[in-house]
Motif scaffolding. Structure first.
Motif, short mmCIF file in Angstrom:
data_model
loop_
_atom_site.label_atom_id
_atom_site.label_comp_id
_atom_site.label_asym_id
_atom_site.label_seq_id
_atom_site.Cartn_x
_atom_site.Cartn_y
_atom_site.Cartn_z
N LEU A 1 -30.20 -10.82 39.84
CA LEU A 1 -30.48 -10.69 41.27
C LEU A 1 -31.04 -9.31 41.60
O LEU A 1 -31.97 -9.18 42.41
N ARG A 2 -30.49 -8.28 40.97
CA ARG A 2 -31.01 -6.93 41.20
C ARG A 2 -32.44 -6.82 40.68
O ARG A 2 -33.32 -6.26 41.34
N ALA A 3 -32.66 -7.35 39.49
CA ALA A 3 -34.01 -7.32 38.92
C ALA A 3 -34.99 -8.09 39.79
O ALA A 3 -36.14 -7.66 39.98
N ALA A 4 -34.55 -9.22 40.33
CA ALA A 4 -35.42 -10.02 41.19
C ALA A 4 -35.87 -9.24 42.42
O ALA A 4 -37.03 -9.32 42.84
N GLU A 5 -34.94 -8.48 42.99
CA GLU A 5 -35.31 -7.66 44.16
C GLU A 5 -36.35 -6.62 43.78
O GLU A 5 -37.28 -6.33 44.55
N LEU A 6 -36.20 -6.04 42.60
CA LEU A 6 -37.15 -5.03 42.16
C LEU A 6 -38.52 -5.65 41.90
O LEU A 6 -39.56 -5.08 42.26
N VAL A 7 -38.54 -6.84 41.28
CA VAL A 7 -39.81 -7.54 41.06
C VAL A 7 -40.46 -7.89 42.39
O VAL A 7 -41.68 -7.76 42.56
N ALA A 8 -39.64 -8.31 43.36
CA ALA A 8 -40.16 -8.68 44.68
C ALA A 8 -40.79 -7.50 45.41
O ALA A 8 -41.60 -7.69 46.32
N SER A 9 -40.45 -6.28 44.99
CA SER A 9 -41.04 -5.10 45.64
C SER A 9 -42.52 -4.94 45.30
O SER A 9 -43.22 -4.18 45.95
N GLY A 10 -42.97 -5.67 44.27
CA GLY A 10 -44.39 -5.63 43.92
C GLY A 10 -44.72 -4.82 42.67
O GLY A 10 -45.89 -4.70 42.31
N ILE A 11 -43.72 -4.30 41.99
CA ILE A 11 -43.99 -3.53 40.77
C ILE A 11 -44.50 -4.46 39.68
O ILE A 11 -44.26 -5.67 39.70
N ASP A 12 -45.20 -3.88 38.72
CA ASP A 12 -45.76 -4.66 37.61
C ASP A 12 -44.73 -4.72 36.49
O ASP A 12 -44.75 -3.92 35.55
N CYS A 13 -43.80 -5.67 36.57
CA CYS A 13 -42.72 -5.75 35.58
C CYS A 13 -43.26 -6.11 34.21
O CYS A 13 -42.68 -5.70 33.18
N ALA A 14 -44.35 -6.87 34.15
CA ALA A 14 -44.92 -7.22 32.84
C ALA A 14 -45.40 -5.96 32.13
O ALA A 14 -45.19 -5.80 30.92
N ASP A 15 -46.02 -5.06 32.87
CA ASP A 15 -46.49 -3.80 32.26
C ASP A 15 -45.32 -2.94 31.82
O ASP A 15 -45.36 -2.32 30.75
N ILE A 16 -44.26 -2.89 32.63
CA ILE A 16 -43.07 -2.10 32.26
C ILE A 16 -42.47 -2.63 30.97
O ILE A 16 -42.17 -1.86 30.04
N ASN A 17 -42.31 -3.94 30.87
CA ASN A 17 -41.72 -4.53 29.66
C ASN A 17 -42.63 -4.35 28.45
O ASN A 17 -42.15 -4.16 27.32
N ARG A 18 -43.92 -4.41 28.68
CA ARG A 18 -44.85 -4.15 27.56
C ARG A 18 -44.66 -2.73 27.05
O ARG A 18 -44.60 -2.49 25.83
N ARG A 19 -44.56 -1.77 27.96
CA ARG A 19 -44.37 -0.38 27.56
C ARG A 19 -43.04 -0.18 26.82
O ARG A 19 -42.95 0.60 25.87
N LEU A 20 -42.01 -0.88 27.27
CA LEU A 20 -40.68 -0.71 26.68
C LEU A 20 -40.54 -1.39 25.33
O LEU A 20 -39.89 -0.85 24.42
N PHE A 21 -41.14 -2.57 25.17
CA PHE A 21 -40.81 -3.39 24.01
C PHE A 21 -41.99 -3.71 23.09
O PHE A 21 -41.77 -4.10 21.94
N GLU A 22 -43.22 -3.56 23.56
CA GLU A 22 -44.36 -3.97 22.74
C GLU A 22 -45.30 -2.83 22.36
O GLU A 22 -45.99 -2.91 21.35
N ASN A 23 -45.35 -1.80 23.15
CA ASN A 23 -46.29 -0.70 22.93
C ASN A 23 -45.68 0.30 21.96
O ASN A 23 -44.97 1.21 22.35
N LYS A 24 -45.95 0.12 20.65
CA LYS A 24 -45.30 0.91 19.62
C LYS A 24 -46.31 1.80 18.88
O LYS A 24 -47.43 1.38 18.60
N SER A 25 -45.87 2.99 18.56
CA SER A 25 -46.71 3.90 17.79
C SER A 25 -46.76 3.45 16.33
O SER A 25 -45.90 2.67 15.87
#
Length: 265
Positions: free
Chosen positions: A185-209
């Protein structure tokens, strides 16, 4: 003995008085530590307290999107060269020892501890711990929502990005058993704010050196399995780390390697 704060109102009351503040977060920082600390920094600034965040080492490259527009460095020698704190807050730091090299200087001076880890070691004059929270970011989220509902602060995009990264980071993108309905529910509110959650998750979990990928390859090569496949162990000798030219940041996600093996408990 740390005085335990049990409600958000009590926590807000001790944060309320304007004072030059530093927020310490744990060594080898992860998304929850960085996101929670910088979201709280934003809160403190809006409440009239000049605030800076510090850590034993710089924020790893993959998390610098959470800090680069706010604070150039988190090293104590850089931050405190022209800043004299009156109040010290530790965030997402389960014990004084997790402060690393900052423990000797600040460990006995903490005024407020904010954390979510079970089995933590309360420190500071006052502590607010909620072990039911999947991330410290959930605690800071609730703090921010309460202050915003009271029209004392404004929730901005930067806060939402910091909080989403904190929560997603400490739940493995909502895959771990620490996730609760309130987490979603907390995450849903943050997503509803309009942030790019897909980009955040890509940076956290997929964008590796390249270095992090080399570390993962070495971890897979060194993994051993025991107890009929229920236990997996990765050893990573310092000599191997040095031979591959790796830093501590590159080893941060190695726990995910054995945990991802089918059958491992």
């Amino acid at each position: 003995m740390s005085e335990t704060l049990t409600t958000l109102d009590e926590l807000i009351s001790v944060l309320d008085e304007p004072a030059e503040t530093i927020i310490i977060f744990h060594r080898n920082p992860d998304a929850d530590a960085v996101g929670s600390a910088f979201a709280l920094r934003n809160v403190m600034e809006q409440l009239g307290s000049p605030t800076r965040c510090i850590c034993q080492e710089e924020v790893p490259a993959y998390l610098q999107f959470l800090t680069q527009d706010t604070q150039e460095s988190v090293l104590a020698e850089a931050v405190l060269a022209d800043f004299e704190p009156v109040r010290i807050i530790s965030v997402d730091t389960a014990s004084i020892s997790q402060m690393g090299t900052l423990a000797d200087r600040f460990g006995d001076c903490v005024d407020i501890m904010i954390d979510h880890h079970e089995g933590n070691e309360p420190h500071g004059a006052q502590s607010y711990v909620r072990s039911s929270a999947a991330a410290t970011g959930e605690i800071i989220f609730d703090l921010i929502k309460k202050l915003a509902n009271e029209e004392r602060i404004t929730i901005d995009e930067e806060m939402c990005i910091d909080l989403y990264a904190a929560i997603s980071g400490d739940t493995g993108c909502f895959r771990y058993s620490n996730v609760t309905p309130k987490t979603h529910l907390r995450a849903a509110e943050l997503v509803a704010s309009g942030i790019d959650c897909a980009d955040i998750n890509r940076r956290l979990f997929e964008n590796k050196s390249l270095e992090r990928l080399r570390a993962q390859s070495a971890a897979i090569s060194n993994m051993e399995v025991f107890a009929d496949g229920k236990v997996a162990v990765v050893t990573f000798p310092y000599a191997l780390k040095a031979a591959l030219g790796l830093g501590d940041d590159d080893l941060g996600a190695l726990v995910d390697i054995p945990r991802s093996l089918s059958g491992v408990e």
